[in-house]
Design a protein around this motif. Structure first.
Motif, PDB file in Angstrom:
ATOM      1  N   LYS A  31       0.837  -1.203   0.000  1.00  0.00           N
ATOM      2  CA  LYS A  31       0.000   0.000   0.000  1.00  0.00           C
ATOM      3  C   LYS A  31       0.870   1.251   0.000  1.00  0.00           C
ATOM      4  CE  LYS A  31      -4.226  -1.938   1.222  1.00  0.00           C
ATOM      5  NZ  LYS A  31      -4.303  -2.837   2.367  1.00  0.00           N
ATOM      6  N   THR A  32       0.480   2.238  -0.798  1.00  0.00           N
ATOM      7  CA  THR A  32       1.301   3.450  -0.872  1.00  0.00           C
ATOM      8  C   THR A  32       0.642   4.638  -0.192  1.00  0.00           C
ATOM      9  OG1 THR A  32       0.337   3.938  -3.021  1.00  0.00           O
ATOM     10  CG2 THR A  32       2.450   2.761  -3.015  1.00  0.00           C
ATOM     11  N   ARG A  33      -0.655   4.527   0.119  1.00  0.00           N
ATOM     12  CA  ARG A  33      -1.296   5.630   0.805  1.00  0.00           C
ATOM     13  C   ARG A  33      -2.342   5.135   1.792  1.00  0.00           C
ATOM     14  NH1 ARG A  33      -4.428   7.914  -4.562  1.00  0.00           N
ATOM     15  NH2 ARG A  33      -6.348   6.807  -4.109  1.00  0.00           N
ATOM     16  N   VAL A  34      -2.652   5.999   2.755  1.00  0.00           N
ATOM     17  CA  VAL A  34      -3.573   5.606   3.807  1.00  0.00           C
ATOM     18  C   VAL A  34      -4.343   6.846   4.258  1.00  0.00           C
ATOM     19  CG1 VAL A  34      -1.840   5.942   5.638  1.00  0.00           C
ATOM     20  CG2 VAL A  34      -3.758   4.410   6.038  1.00  0.00           C
ATOM     21  N   SER A  35      -5.624   6.677   4.573  1.00  0.00           N
ATOM     22  CA  SER A  35      -6.406   7.819   5.040  1.00  0.00           C
ATOM     23  C   SER A  35      -6.317   7.919   6.555  1.00  0.00           C
ATOM     24  CB  SER A  35      -7.864   7.646   4.632  1.00  0.00           C
ATOM     25  OG  SER A  35      -8.423   6.578   5.355  1.00  0.00           O
ATOM     26  N   ARG A  52      -3.204  16.080  13.671  1.00  0.00           N
ATOM     27  CA  ARG A  52      -2.305  17.004  14.383  1.00  0.00           C
ATOM     28  C   ARG A  52      -0.906  16.382  14.527  1.00  0.00           C
ATOM     29  NH1 ARG A  52      -2.390  17.248  19.643  1.00  0.00           N
ATOM     30  NH2 ARG A  52      -4.556  16.574  19.671  1.00  0.00           N
ATOM     31  N   ASP A  53      -0.858  15.120  14.948  1.00  0.00           N
ATOM     32  CA  ASP A  53       0.434  14.425  15.065  1.00  0.00           C
ATOM     33  C   ASP A  53       1.197  14.484  13.739  1.00  0.00           C
ATOM     34  OD1 ASP A  53      -0.044  13.716  17.667  1.00  0.00           O
ATOM     35  OD2 ASP A  53      -0.435  11.583  17.261  1.00  0.00           O
ATOM     36  N   PHE A  54       0.489  14.142  12.658  1.00  0.00           N
ATOM     37  CA  PHE A  54       1.166  14.031  11.376  1.00  0.00           C
ATOM     38  C   PHE A  54       1.636  15.383  10.856  1.00  0.00           C
ATOM     39  CE2 PHE A  54       0.033   9.608   9.621  1.00  0.00           C
ATOM     40  CZ  PHE A  54       0.289   9.065  10.862  1.00  0.00           C
ATOM     41  N   SER A  55       0.975  16.460  11.288  1.00  0.00           N
ATOM     42  CA  SER A  55       1.447  17.771  10.841  1.00  0.00           C
ATOM     43  C   SER A  55       2.825  18.053  11.448  1.00  0.00           C
ATOM     44  CB  SER A  55       0.444  18.864  11.206  1.00  0.00           C
ATOM     45  OG  SER A  55       0.418  19.041  12.603  1.00  0.00           O
ATOM     46  N   TYR A  56       3.112  17.484  12.624  1.00  0.00           N
ATOM     47  CA  TYR A  56       4.460  17.628  13.207  1.00  0.00           C
ATOM     48  C   TYR A  56       5.491  16.865  12.391  1.00  0.00           C
ATOM     49  CZ  TYR A  56       2.308  19.434  17.466  1.00  0.00           C
ATOM     50  OH  TYR A  56       1.606  20.173  18.364  1.00  0.00           O
ATOM     51  N   PHE A  57       5.031  15.819  11.715  1.00  0.00           N
ATOM     52  CA  PHE A  57       5.961  15.021  10.906  1.00  0.00           C
ATOM     53  C   PHE A  57       6.159  15.639   9.523  1.00  0.00           C
ATOM     54  CE2 PHE A  57       3.636  11.259  13.096  1.00  0.00           C
ATOM     55  CZ  PHE A  57       4.204  11.593  14.309  1.00  0.00           C
ATOM     56  N   GLY A  58       5.525  16.773   9.296  1.00  0.00           N
ATOM     57  CA  GLY A  58       5.639  17.412   7.984  1.00  0.00           C
ATOM     58  C   GLY A  58       4.802  16.696   6.943  1.00  0.00           C
ATOM     59  N   ALA A  59       3.828  15.877   7.394  1.00  0.00           N
ATOM     60  CA  ALA A  59       3.003  15.143   6.439  1.00  0.00           C
ATOM     61  C   ALA A  59       1.616  15.778   6.405  1.00  0.00           C
ATOM     62  CB  ALA A  59       2.898  13.686   6.855  1.00  0.00           C
ATOM     63  N   LEU A  60       1.223  16.224   5.245  1.00  0.00           N
ATOM     64  CA  LEU A  60      -0.097  16.818   5.105  1.00  0.00           C
ATOM     65  C   LEU A  60      -0.955  15.856   4.300  1.00  0.00           C
ATOM     66  CD1 LEU A  60       1.148  20.419   4.320  1.00  0.00           C
ATOM     67  CD2 LEU A  60       0.297  19.545   6.494  1.00  0.00           C
ATOM     68  N   GLY A  61      -2.037  15.415   4.910  1.00  0.00           N
ATOM     69  CA  GLY A  61      -2.936  14.506   4.209  1.00  0.00           C
ATOM     70  C   GLY A  61      -3.700  15.287   3.141  1.00  0.00           C
ATOM     71  N   LYS A  62      -3.862  14.652   1.988  1.00  0.00           N
ATOM     72  CA  LYS A  62      -4.639  15.316   0.940  1.00  0.00           C
ATOM     73  C   LYS A  62      -6.012  14.690   0.886  1.00  0.00           C
ATOM     74  CE  LYS A  62      -0.846  16.438  -2.167  1.00  0.00           C
ATOM     75  NZ  LYS A  62      -0.038  15.210  -2.321  1.00  0.00           N
ATOM     76  N   LYS A  63      -7.025  15.543   0.709  1.00  0.00           N
ATOM     77  CA  LYS A  63      -8.397  15.038   0.651  1.00  0.00           C
ATOM     78  C   LYS A  63      -8.544  14.060  -0.509  1.00  0.00           C
ATOM     79  CE  LYS A  63     -12.816  16.823   2.096  1.00  0.00           C
ATOM     80  NZ  LYS A  63     -12.673  16.000   3.287  1.00  0.00           N
ATOM     81  N   GLY A  64      -9.144  12.919  -0.234  1.00  0.00           N
ATOM     82  CA  GLY A  64      -9.337  11.943  -1.288  1.00  0.00           C
ATOM     83  C   GLY A  64      -8.070  11.161  -1.639  1.00  0.00           C
ATOM     84  N   TYR A  65      -6.972  11.492  -1.024  1.00  0.00           N
ATOM     85  CA  TYR A  65      -5.732  10.754  -1.285  1.00  0.00           C
ATOM     86  C   TYR A  65      -5.198  10.135   0.001  1.00  0.00           C
ATOM     87  CZ  TYR A  65      -0.916   9.681  -2.505  1.00  0.00           C
ATOM     88  OH  TYR A  65       0.264   9.025  -2.698  1.00  0.00           O
ATOM     89  N   GLY A  66      -5.230  10.910   1.065  1.00  0.00           N
ATOM     90  CA  GLY A  66      -4.698  10.421   2.335  1.00  0.00           C
ATOM     91  C   GLY A  66      -3.228  10.774   2.486  1.00  0.00           C
TER      92      GLY A  66
END
Ligand code: ATP
Length: 216
Positions: A31-35, A52-66
């Motif tokens: 799997k390459t993406r996760v919501s 919120r946790d993931f924003s500290y990791f510099g990861a921004l989830g994209k709507k419809g992509y995860g």
């Protein structure tokens, strides 16, 4: 890097191994993406906290992509690997021991064989796979309670005696590749891997319990 990690709140950092394990499983499944919803269900953390946790990791989830699984995994590896490298010693630089010294354990986890011992004068004083080989007589002096893990690749007959010396030298865990069942005090952990037994067992199962498409 160090600076980045210090910006992560402790409560977030505590959830990191949890995230890491789940994402690693996903990645192993291809799997390459996760919501954030999938994540939330799997690790039992509400999705607002995950975002919120993931924003500290510099990861921004994209709507419809995860979230991008590989990006997160490489971030987690970098951050978690700041934990100290575990130092390992290897006893018995024969065929199997030599193979381990040449194998790069760092590829997959943060352990490193730093020092090896043998009693064969042809091996003592050499370097194998970049690891120095010392005489077994120097074991206590060289280990000096600094190394927590030992890999045992000596003949079975030498295993118990060497084990007792390793325990006195402060070893906490032993990966035993000899066929010998070694006795240790309660606070020492031993994992036993007997390669020829494993191989024989596989062959036995192949012969006697062949897998068919429906029992797989
Ligand atoms: P090889 O014979 O090619 O060295 P091997 O794996 O077949 O390899 P083993 O007899 O299993 O050889 O011994 C493994 C290694 O353990 C050898 O390098 C041997 O010198 C070493 N060894 C054997 N006994 C001891 C001992 N008491 N202390 C330290 N090292 C030992």
């Amino acid at each position: 890097n160090q600076g980045d990690q210090h910006k992560i709140p402790q409560a977030t950092a505590k959830r990191l191994p949890l995230y890491y394990r789940f994402l690693n499983n996903l990645s192993n499944q291809g799997k390459t993406r996760v919501s954030s919803r999938e994540l939330s269900e799997a690790v039992k953390v509400d999705s607002a906290t995950i975002r919120r946790d993931f924003s500290y990791f510099g990861a921004l989830g994209k709507k419809g992509y995860g979230y991008n699984v590989n990006y997160l995994l490489s971030f987690f590896r970098k951050t978690l690997d700041q934990d100290e490298i575990t130092r390992v010693t290897l006893i018995g630089v024969g065929n199997l021991g030599t193979a381990f010294l040449h194998y790069n354990f760092m590829k997959n986890n943060n352990t490193k064989i730093e020092i090896a011992f043998d009693h064969n004068p042809d091996k003592v004083g050499t370097e194998v796979g970049g690891v120095p080989v010392y005489h077994i007589d120097e074991l206590e002096g060289r280990l000096n309670h600094d190394i927590p893990v030992a890999i045992l690749t000596v003949p079975a007959s030498a295993a118990q005696g060497i084990t007792e010396r390793l325990v006195k030298a402060g070893i906490k865990g032993i990966l035993n590749f000899t066929p010998a069942r070694i006795a240790v005090p309660d606070h020492i952990r031993v994992h036993h891997i007997d390669l020829s037994v494993e191989l024989q067992t596989l062959v036995y199962f192949l012969k006697n319990y062949p897998l068919t498409e429906d029992t797989k």
